[in-house]
Design an enzyme around this catalytic site. Structure first.
Site, PDB file in Angstrom:
ATOM      1  N   VAL A  12      16.535  62.903  36.811  1.00  0.00           N
ATOM      2  CA  VAL A  12      17.367  62.985  38.015  1.00  0.00           C
ATOM      3  C   VAL A  12      18.281  64.201  37.953  1.00  0.00           C
ATOM      4  O   VAL A  12      18.289  65.036  38.857  1.00  0.00           O
ATOM      5  CB  VAL A  12      18.207  61.702  38.198  1.00  0.00           C
ATOM      6  CG1 VAL A  12      19.177  61.851  39.368  1.00  0.00           C
ATOM      7  CG2 VAL A  12      17.294  60.507  38.426  1.00  0.00           C
ATOM      8  N   GLU A 157      20.480  58.555  43.950  1.00  0.00           N
ATOM      9  CA  GLU A 157      19.291  59.368  44.245  1.00  0.00           C
ATOM     10  C   GLU A 157      18.202  58.476  44.824  1.00  0.00           C
ATOM     11  O   GLU A 157      18.098  57.300  44.487  1.00  0.00           O
ATOM     12  CB  GLU A 157      18.812  60.092  42.979  1.00  0.00           C
ATOM     13  CG  GLU A 157      18.566  59.210  41.756  1.00  0.00           C
ATOM     14  CD  GLU A 157      17.211  58.549  41.764  1.00  0.00           C
ATOM     15  OE1 GLU A 157      16.331  59.006  42.530  1.00  0.00           O
ATOM     16  OE2 GLU A 157      17.027  57.560  41.038  1.00  0.00           O
ATOM     17  N   CYS A 272      12.704  52.730  37.368  1.00  0.00           N
ATOM     18  CA  CYS A 272      13.689  52.108  38.256  1.00  0.00           C
ATOM     19  C   CYS A 272      13.351  50.719  38.769  1.00  0.00           C
ATOM     20  O   CYS A 272      14.201  49.827  38.736  1.00  0.00           O
ATOM     21  CB  CYS A 272      13.933  53.024  39.461  1.00  0.00           C
ATOM     22  SG  CYS A 272      14.784  54.546  39.032  1.00  0.00           S
TER      23      CYS A 272
END
Length: 480
Positions: A12, A157, A272
């Site tokens: 990220v 994000e 994630c």
């Protein structure tokens, strides 16, 4: 000149800061990390992560207004805005183990920011964090601030690996959450001004802190939910003779539903989805919402079921035993156009086959042998805790070979498992592959990317998730 520092040079932090530097030439951007090898890689011609378009962006800015450094304290001290993009792994022990987010790295970063700062700063949550994390971080900063003022923002994000640069150039939205105070509004506007260099104002959404934090968890949960929904349908399609691709298309043409994230597969992966849903489950439980927690648990359960169902299909199709049989595994990354293997379905599928004593020959164009062996020898969630890596299992090493060529991987194999939807797999010479395999030769398409009719004409016995079964497969033991 505005100075930005990002703590954390991972998937990220690196790409996000590179794009900010490219789009904001009047902003100085420093990406810092305590890992010397990682920073050295960012400063070399071989970046530590593979992402289409990233090399070009970094090379345009590096050394001009984009810098990578291990001098964390210096760059934090000098920055006006500090992004924190550190790991928030799932706890492996103690309260909330297996569900709650481990905020150890975040807390350490906050304490360091408070300790070294000599001027007021905006601190931005970039990592995915539980709701109310900002409140905890605020307390740490305030109690250690020596009179310096900090404003906390949440700027989650929404990148998809493999298209991260494209997503950063043309985001669906940029979300900024802040305190609903004069100071909070001012901090939000400061960060908004950075993104306004290239993002239209209508696509920059501002909310309160808690809404921004929860929105990220909710977005990932909704996406994973769609995948589990279509995968649940794939099992029913196989049982009834329906075709999941046709069902998905019919459903996706409904404008209220839409076609995205309706591709059936062996399951979702990545850093994630599972982590964030487990975190959501834990938050629900802590807030006295057991029914809501149970609802989201089902998304994970279906994903685990899909992987075990795939393994069972492979074993049952091959006379109920893969012991000492060579199985070629094509693809190991959790999706194409990335080398990221975190929570990839390939890990659980490979482990399932290894438990049945299969010999695996694995090929992925972007994943190293060292990474594959490490992934197959770790316990769940250990990938996110570098200090807790498990010793490599001699049995795993013995049963697994990693090749750099699909034809070598499939030579003398009894079956092929397609685990990642790399485009190159569609263009392989399957006649050549078939001629060099043991017979009967099987293809198990875990991504629904192959031309099934062509494979059958060559002579393969083919299984593709959610598709009508070959007669051979119908005659084999039932798969639960």
């Amino acid at each position: 000149m505005v100075k930005i520092c990002c703590i954390g040079a991972g998937y990220v932090g690196g790409p996000t800061m590179a794009v900010i530097a490219l789009k904001c030439p009047d902003v100085e951007v420093a990406v810092v990390d305590i890992s010397v090898p990682r920073i050295n890689a960012w400063n070399s011609d071989t970046l530590p992560i593979y992402e289409p378009g990233l090399d070009d962006v970094v090379k345009q800015c590096r050394g001009k207004n984009l810098f990578f450094s291990t001098d964390v304290e210096k760059h934090v001290r000098e920055a006006d805005i500090v992004f924190v993009s550190v790991n928030t792994p799932t706890k492996t022990r103690g309260l909330g183990a297996g569900k709650a987010a481990d905020l150890t790295y975040w807390e350490s970063a906050a304490r360091m920011i408070a300790d070294v700062s000599v001027s007021d700063k905006i601190v931005v949550e970039k990592s995915t964090v539980p709701v109310k994390t900002a409140e905890a971080i605020e307390k740490i900063l305030t109690h250690n601030s020596k009179g310096i003022k900090f404003q906390i923002l949440s700027n989650p994000e929404f990148l998809a690996e493999g298209t991260a640069i494209k997503d950063l150039f043309n985001p669906d939205r940029v979300l900024i959450g802040g305190r609903e105070t004069p100071e909070g509004f001012k901090a939000v506007q400061t960060l908004k001004n950075v993104y306004a260099h290239w993002v239209p104002e209508g696509q920059i959404i501002t909310t309160n802190l808690w809404s921004a934090e929860l929105s990220k968890l909710a977005a990932n949960a909704f996406l994973a939910q769609r995948i589990s929904s279509v995968n649940a349908m794939s099992a029913l399609c196989e049982a009834t003779g329906a075709d999941v691709t046709q069902v998905s298309y019919a459903v996706g043409t409904d404008s209220r539903i839409g076609p995205k994230f309706l591709n059936s597969s062996v399951g979702f992966g990545g850093s994630c989805f599972q982590k964030d849903i487990l975190n959501l489950v834990y938050i629900c439980e802590c807030n006295g919402l057991p029914e809501v927690a149970e609802y989201w648990k089902q998304v994970i359960k279906i994903n685990d079921y899909q992987k075990s169902r795939f393994v069972n299909r492979v074993v049952s199709s091959m006379f109920n035993s893969v012991s000492n049989k060579k199985i070629a595994v094509l693809g190991f990354a959790f999706k194409k156009d990335t080398g990221d293997t975190r929570e990839t379905p390939a890990i659980d599928v490979c482990k399932g086959l290894l438990e049945d004593k299969a010999r695996l020959s694995i090929y992925d164009p972007q994943v190293t042998e060292d990474q594959i062996q490490r992934d197959l020898s770790m316990n769940k969630f250990d990938w996110d805790h570098p200090l807790h890596l498990q010793p490599m299992s001699p049995t795993t090493v013995k049963q697994v070979t990693v090749t750099w060529d699909a034809y070598e991987a499939t030579k003398d194999a009894h079956g092929i498992c397609i685990m990642t939807e790399w485009d190159e797999f569609k263009n392989l010479d399957f006649q050549k592959i078939f001629d060099n395999m043991q017979k009967p030769a099987f293809v198990f398409d875990g991504r629904n990317i192959m031309n099934l009719q062509k494979l059958r004409e060559i002579g393969f016995i083919v299984y593709s998730i959610g598709k009508p079964l070959d007669d051979w497969l119908k005659d084999m033991p039932a798969v639960a």
